[in-house]
Design a protein around this motif. Sequence first.
Motif: not given
Length: 288
Positions: A200-214
Amino acid sequence: MKRNLIGLAVLAAGATAALAASAIPGGTIAASGTPISGITAQAQAYASPDVAAETGRAAAIRECMAAAGYDYAPPVDAYRVDFNANMGLKRLDVATAKASGYASLQPTGPGEPAPGSDEAKLFEDPAFVAALSGPKTADTMVTVNGMGTSGGGCRGEAARKIYGSMENYVLATGVTENALNSAAGAAMSDSGYPKAINSWKDCMSSSPYANFRSPADAVTAGLKAGGLNEFKIAVTDTTCREQVNFHGQLDAVLDKYLTTRMQQLEPEIATVTEIRKQAAARAASFSK
């Protein structure tokens, strides 16, 4: 975390879902070498109250209270267990996020009456409380597998009328709701748990919310932001959940431990299934 005292009005709605991950006992259940795919859904149904039986119990409480001179309609315990939520990662899909942000992840179900409401005023009346719950003494306490409750008043009368006995009621509600938590805790020690979060973090890494851990971080941030920003976070979060099959991954991990635990509980499950079947039949005839 187990509740050693359960309420007869309703089991604390959402209590299981609200468990902190660190509070769930882990490491006590071994992973099955031959996990049953999809057993998580079966386990969640087993851990949840039987709605038909609980509807009948609520009706029986209302009838008993009417005989005591009170017009009181208790809520029905229709809470549904979600073991993803026990792991701190309650299910959410894109469609729901688009419609209501994170609203569906908030505690729901019967709770305390609103201050100042007619129902709250009823609970301020000692005579009403006595009729509803009776005296909570050692003589009225019933305990099964470490779970206990008082069997006094209309709540106790209704539980016996629908479930056949207080022991049956405690076993088919409080005991079952807590019987599988150890498997959810053990699943959090499985390598598949951080693997799901990392995908999930890998997917979020290209979003504005890449800092979220989970996803839990996303939920916290979204609820704090509120408004349109909550919806943006929720939709981004759930889009990634769906892209990486996040909840499917968690269920596959849970399947390994819930297979073991459900097999351990087979005799108890057979007993509870029969208790609930008979309770539902009594509830159906009671409501006619």
